[in-house]
Design an enzyme around this catalytic site. Structure first.
Site, PDB file in Angstrom:
ATOM      1  N   HIS A 104      29.386 111.087  18.400  1.00 60.02           N
ATOM      2  CA  HIS A 104      28.835 112.447  18.406  1.00 60.02           C
ATOM      3  C   HIS A 104      27.378 112.374  18.833  1.00 60.02           C
ATOM      4  O   HIS A 104      26.647 111.438  18.459  1.00 60.02           O
ATOM      5  CB  HIS A 104      28.936 113.049  16.996  1.00 60.02           C
ATOM      6  CG  HIS A 104      28.035 114.222  16.764  1.00 60.02           C
ATOM      7  ND1 HIS A 104      26.855 114.120  16.039  1.00 60.02           N
ATOM      8  CD2 HIS A 104      28.111 115.505  17.162  1.00 60.02           C
ATOM      9  CE1 HIS A 104      26.260 115.296  15.995  1.00 60.02           C
ATOM     10  NE2 HIS A 104      26.998 116.152  16.669  1.00 60.02           N
ATOM     11  N   VAL A 107      21.574 117.478  20.911  1.00 60.05           N
ATOM     12  CA  VAL A 107      20.137 117.693  21.093  1.00 60.05           C
ATOM     13  C   VAL A 107      19.933 119.194  21.286  1.00 60.05           C
ATOM     14  O   VAL A 107      20.655 119.828  22.049  1.00 60.05           O
ATOM     15  CB  VAL A 107      19.573 116.893  22.284  1.00 60.05           C
ATOM     16  CG1 VAL A 107      19.299 115.462  21.887  1.00 60.05           C
ATOM     17  CG2 VAL A 107      20.497 116.931  23.491  1.00 60.05           C
ATOM     18  N   HIS A 138      22.804 100.865  17.278  1.00 57.60           N
ATOM     19  CA  HIS A 138      21.561 101.100  16.544  1.00 57.60           C
ATOM     20  C   HIS A 138      20.341 100.574  17.299  1.00 57.60           C
ATOM     21  O   HIS A 138      19.258 101.169  17.216  1.00 57.60           O
ATOM     22  CB  HIS A 138      21.651 100.487  15.145  1.00 57.60           C
ATOM     23  CG  HIS A 138      22.312 101.394  14.160  1.00 57.60           C
ATOM     24  ND1 HIS A 138      21.615 102.310  13.413  1.00 57.60           N
ATOM     25  CD2 HIS A 138      23.619 101.541  13.823  1.00 57.60           C
ATOM     26  CE1 HIS A 138      22.454 102.982  12.642  1.00 57.60           C
ATOM     27  NE2 HIS A 138      23.678 102.530  12.871  1.00 57.60           N
TER      28      HIS A 138
END
Length: 293
Positions: A104, A107, A138
């Site tokens: 997902h 913005v 990450h």
């Protein structure tokens, strides 16, 4: 405020992401342009039953309204009743292969009178965990935020871990990523630059993971577990997700709002994975807050 510049960037971002995903899948995304009676509209891009994606949507919207919905004013009661404009891109991708994670990304920019703020982020929801994939995702999130200070990634990672948490299950939705909201300091230009940094990083954060996992063989066992875990995704989106609530409360296009839901989902009563199984490993090693980067 330069809302037209935000809108131009987001429409271009939608096209860039769709082009990359079409190359990955080999199929085409349907294009639906829609208008909203109260003001504004958007473009929905959707693929279903593709070679890779069982369902995927990349939506752009720019809408105006006479009064902010309660989902947007819960933390800003002083804006209740204000007219608003909201611009955003939101995507959810559900690959068919259970070894490929759901992802997902969102913005967005809001304006209500002279008040404005940005929000967004991206997060990964694997069904079978791979340490390499979690670290890659990450690391990409951390790299996107690096120009804005070393404190930004740990703060937004923690925010993501807390936001995408199913309180009624006492478990996270996935392995997180980054999440931020109410961003309006130090100035519009800096906040817009951060938004672009997050949006621009999405393709390199997700595509390498899919390329590594898409050819792994799977059977009905893996598909059944995927459908079960997808149920958690549905629960979060319908119970907690602010974007879903805002879209429905503001009279948005229901088909576009609910495109985030996977096509094949299952619930089992009080089910537990077998000890030491690959399914159990998702819970013991991945569905917990970790310093992946």
């Amino acid at each position: 405020m330069k809302l037209d510049a935000v809108s131009d960037y987001l429409t271009a971002l939608q096209e860039r992401i769709v082009a990359a995903l079409e190359q990955l899948d080999g199929g085409s995304f349907r294009r639906d342009a829609w208008t909203r009676p109260e003001g504004g509209g958007g473009i929905s891009r959707l693929i279903e039953e593709g070679a890779l994606f069982e369902r995927g949507g990349v939506n752009f919207s720019r809408v105006q309204g006479a009064s902010l919905p309660s989902s947007a004013t819960a933390a800003r009661p002083q804006l209740a009743g204000r007219g608003y404009e909201a611009i955003g891109v939101s995507l959810v991708l559900h690959p068919r292969n259970p070894y490929c994670p759901t992802v997902h990304m969102n913005v967005r920019c809001f304006a209500a009178g002279e008040t404005w703020w940005f929000g967004g982020g991206m997060d990964l929801t694997p069904y079978y965990g791979f340490e390499e994939d979690a670290r890659h995702f990450h690391a990409a999130c951390k790299a996107a935020l690096a120009p804005f200070g070393p404190e930004r990634y740990p703060r937004y990672k923690k925010w993501c871990d807390e936001y995408f948490f199913l309180k009624h299950r006492n478990e996270p939705r996935g392995i997180g990523g980054i999440f931020f909201d109410d961003l309006n300091e130090p100035d519009f230009g800096t906040c817009f630059t951060l938004l672009r940094a997050v949006g621009d990083r999405f393709i390199s954060a997700y595509v390498p993971i899919i390329e590594r996992r898409r050819t792994l063989a799977f059977g009905e066992r893996e598909r059944e577990f995927q459908a079960y875990r997808r149920g958690r995704y549905v629960e979060f989106n319908l119970v907690y997700d602010r974007g879903t609530l805002f879209g429905l409360q503001s009279g948005g296009r229901t088909e576009a709002i609910l495109m985030s839901l996977p096509p094949r989902v299952a619930w089992r009563y009080d089910w537990r994975p077998a000890p030491d199984s690959p399914e159990a490993r998702l819970y013991t090693e991945f569905l917990k807050a970790r310093d992946w980067a």
